[in-house]
Design a protein around this motif. Structure first.
Motif, PDB file in Angstrom:
ATOM      1  N   ASN A 104       3.742  -8.829  -3.414  1.00 35.57           N
ATOM      2  CA  ASN A 104       3.943  -8.987  -4.858  1.00 35.57           C
ATOM      3  C   ASN A 104       5.255  -8.346  -5.291  1.00 35.57           C
ATOM      4  O   ASN A 104       5.549  -8.284  -6.487  1.00 35.57           O
ATOM      5  N   GLY A 105       6.020  -7.866  -4.348  1.00 35.02           N
ATOM      6  CA  GLY A 105       7.342  -7.312  -4.648  1.00 35.02           C
ATOM      7  C   GLY A 105       8.263  -8.395  -5.209  1.00 35.02           C
ATOM      8  O   GLY A 105       7.959  -9.591  -5.125  1.00 35.02           O
ATOM      9  N   LEU A 116       3.406 -11.286   2.775  1.00 31.20           N
ATOM     10  CA  LEU A 116       2.980 -11.818   1.472  1.00 31.20           C
ATOM     11  C   LEU A 116       2.956 -10.646   0.501  1.00 31.20           C
ATOM     12  O   LEU A 116       2.005  -9.872   0.469  1.00 31.20           O
ATOM     13  N   ASP A 120      -3.264  -2.934   0.933  1.00 30.71           N
ATOM     14  CA  ASP A 120      -3.664  -1.612   0.444  1.00 30.71           C
ATOM     15  C   ASP A 120      -4.279  -1.681  -0.949  1.00 30.71           C
ATOM     16  O   ASP A 120      -4.797  -0.685  -1.440  1.00 30.71           O
ATOM     17  N   ASP A 178       0.718  -7.435   3.647  1.00 30.80           N
ATOM     18  CA  ASP A 178       1.250  -6.895   2.403  1.00 30.80           C
ATOM     19  C   ASP A 178       2.386  -5.939   2.801  1.00 30.80           C
ATOM     20  O   ASP A 178       2.422  -5.469   3.949  1.00 30.80           O
ATOM     21  N   ILE A 179       3.297  -5.661   1.928  1.00 30.27           N
ATOM     22  CA  ILE A 179       4.424  -4.802   2.333  1.00 30.27           C
ATOM     23  C   ILE A 179       4.301  -3.388   1.763  1.00 30.27           C
ATOM     24  O   ILE A 179       4.159  -2.425   2.508  1.00 30.27           O
ATOM     25  N   ASP A 180       4.357  -3.270   0.429  1.00 27.33           N
ATOM     26  CA  ASP A 180       4.332  -1.928  -0.171  1.00 27.33           C
ATOM     27  C   ASP A 180       2.959  -1.282   0.012  1.00 27.33           C
ATOM     28  O   ASP A 180       1.941  -1.851  -0.383  1.00 27.33           O
ATOM     29  N   ASP A 231      -0.133  -7.253 -10.702  1.00 26.75           N
ATOM     30  CA  ASP A 231      -0.578  -5.899 -10.330  1.00 26.75           C
ATOM     31  C   ASP A 231      -0.397  -4.926 -11.493  1.00 26.75           C
ATOM     32  O   ASP A 231       0.683  -4.837 -12.074  1.00 26.75           O
TER      33      ASP A 231
HETATM   34  O1  G3P Z   1       3.130  -4.170  -7.443  1.00 30.85           O
HETATM   35  C1  G3P Z   1       4.434  -4.416  -7.104  1.00 30.85           C
HETATM   36  C2  G3P Z   1       4.768  -4.577  -5.652  1.00 30.85           C
HETATM   37  O2  G3P Z   1       5.697  -3.619  -5.275  1.00 30.85           O
HETATM   38  C3  G3P Z   1       3.617  -4.622  -4.700  1.00 30.85           C
HETATM   39  O3  G3P Z   1       4.059  -5.079  -3.446  1.00 30.85           O
HETATM   40  O4  G3P Z   1       3.933  -5.563  -1.036  1.00 30.85           O
HETATM   41  O5  G3P Z   1       2.135  -4.220  -2.114  1.00 30.85           O
HETATM   42  O6  G3P Z   1       2.328  -6.639  -2.621  1.00 30.85           O
HETATM   43  P1  G3P Z   1       3.038  -5.391  -2.251  1.00 30.85           P
END
Ligand code: G3P
Ligand code: MG
Length: 343
Positions: A61-62, A59, A288, A22-24, A213
């Motif tokens: 959700n950004g 992977l 996260d 995951d990124i963010d 999300d």
């Molecule tokens: O919820 C929006 C997005 O910024 C989440 O990204 O990388 O946590 O999937 P990520």
């Protein structure tokens, strides 16, 4: 030779594992690096005892930028290469929809960037809400239109044109305008503005969301509302106005379609790194957000690692969607523990 055979076994085990990041909230917060992320990626890019690369995909959700632009930006922040062939953002799998729909309304994101994304996916006629406001500003009574926005929009007579589907690619920058226009289209006859459907269900055009999300970690001290919150609001308004439920399709983690797509990307990235297009037996997802990363990974048979650098701020493990491999203070600890277990 005993040492050699231990080494060979380790290499074989290393070739049978991969990571999905995951990124963010795992590797970055907005544009800020989470320092352990850089080290974790260096290890997987070959700075390890075996000196071999361990395949990993991203992977997220950004959304909101073309894949190449986002990968360039991430490579800089993470100080490690991020290739578009190992990268899936929320709307990436939606490129497949380009063979079903010609004229689409694309919603969300900064400026006109999502139009660019959709055009790169092969959609032939991409309309954004501003094109509609530029045609008839009374559709969005509270909207103030800048000169730049006017110049960049492509108005036409939308009362003579059917929009075939609504694709929410990214977070809305103007809920009032976007929700109004989406609602007008959902209530219209087959996506033609200035008409009203006699039957809200049979004449309704489909709507797709790139991810679900509710919350997203940002630079702010507590997570901000994301596309899921926008969708829930829209669904409630639609139900209140029509009495029927809004059918919709959601992509992104934890939706199955996104994990299937991730499998394909993972298999072809395995070929790039190890020369064989085969899914590894041991896949580690590091995330996260229990409600997207962890639930999705658990359902899909991956080993899930929950980190404490993002959305999750709970106790020993998440109560509803516990990570099956464990909870870690950060991504580096998760990667090191997974490597110790497998090698
Ligand atoms: O919820 C929006 C997005 O910024 C989440 O990204 O990388 O946590 O999937 P990520
Ligand atoms: Mg995250």
């Amino acid at each position: 030779s005993q040492i050699q055979s231990i080494e060979t076994k380790k290499v074989l085990k290393a070739k049978n594992m991969a990571f999905a990041f995951d990124i963010d909230g795992v590797l970055v917060h907005g544009d800020l690096l989470i320092p352990e992320g850089k080290r974790a990626l260096e290890i997987l890019n070959g700075d390890n005892e075996l000196g071999i690369k361990i395949p990993h995909i991203f992977l997220t959700n950004g959304s909101g930028k073309p894949e190449q632009a986002r990968c360039d930006q991430l490579s800089k922040i993470l100080q490690n290469p991020v290739n578009t062939e190992q990268f899936i953002q929320s709307h990436t799998p939606m490129s497949a929809l380009a063979s079903y729909y010609n004229s689409v309304l694309v919603v969300g994101g900064v400026g006109y960037r999502c139009r660019e994304v959709a055009e790169q996916y092969g959609f032939k006629d991409v309309i954004v809400p501003n094109d509609i406001v530029a045609w008839d500003s009374t559709i969005a009574p509270y909207r103030e239109f800048t000169e730049y926005e006017k110049a960049m929009s492509r108005p036409r007579d939308f009362s003579k044109h059917n929009i075939e589907a609504i694709l929410v690619f990214s977070d809305s920058r103007d809920y009032a305008t976007d929700i109004q226009i989406i609602m007008d289209l959902l209530l219209s006859e087959n996506g033609r503005l200035k008409t009203k459907a006699k039957d809200p269900e049979s004449q309704r055009i489909p709507i797709y969301f790139s991810q679900g999300d509710l919350l997203c970690p940002t630079e702010h001290w507590t997570p901000r509302m994301s596309q899921g919150a926008f969708r829930v609001g829209l669904e409630a308004m639609y139900k209140a106005m029509t009495g029927v439920d809004l059918e919709r399709v959601v992509y992104g983690k934890p939706e199955l379609a996104t994990y299937k797509y991730a499998d394909e990307v993972m298999a072809s990235w395995m070929e790039q790194i190890h020369g064989e297009e085969k899914l590894p037996e041991n896949i580690y997802m590091i995330g996260d957000n229990p409600a997207s990363d962890i639930i999705g990974g658990n359902m899909y048979g991956w080993n899930t690692c929950l980190v404490r650098t993002g959305v999750f701020q709970g106790g020993d493990n998440d109560e509803n969607n516990p990570a099956n491999f464990g909870v870690f203070p950060n991504v580096l600890e998760a990667v090191q523990t997974a490597l110790r277990k497998e090698l």
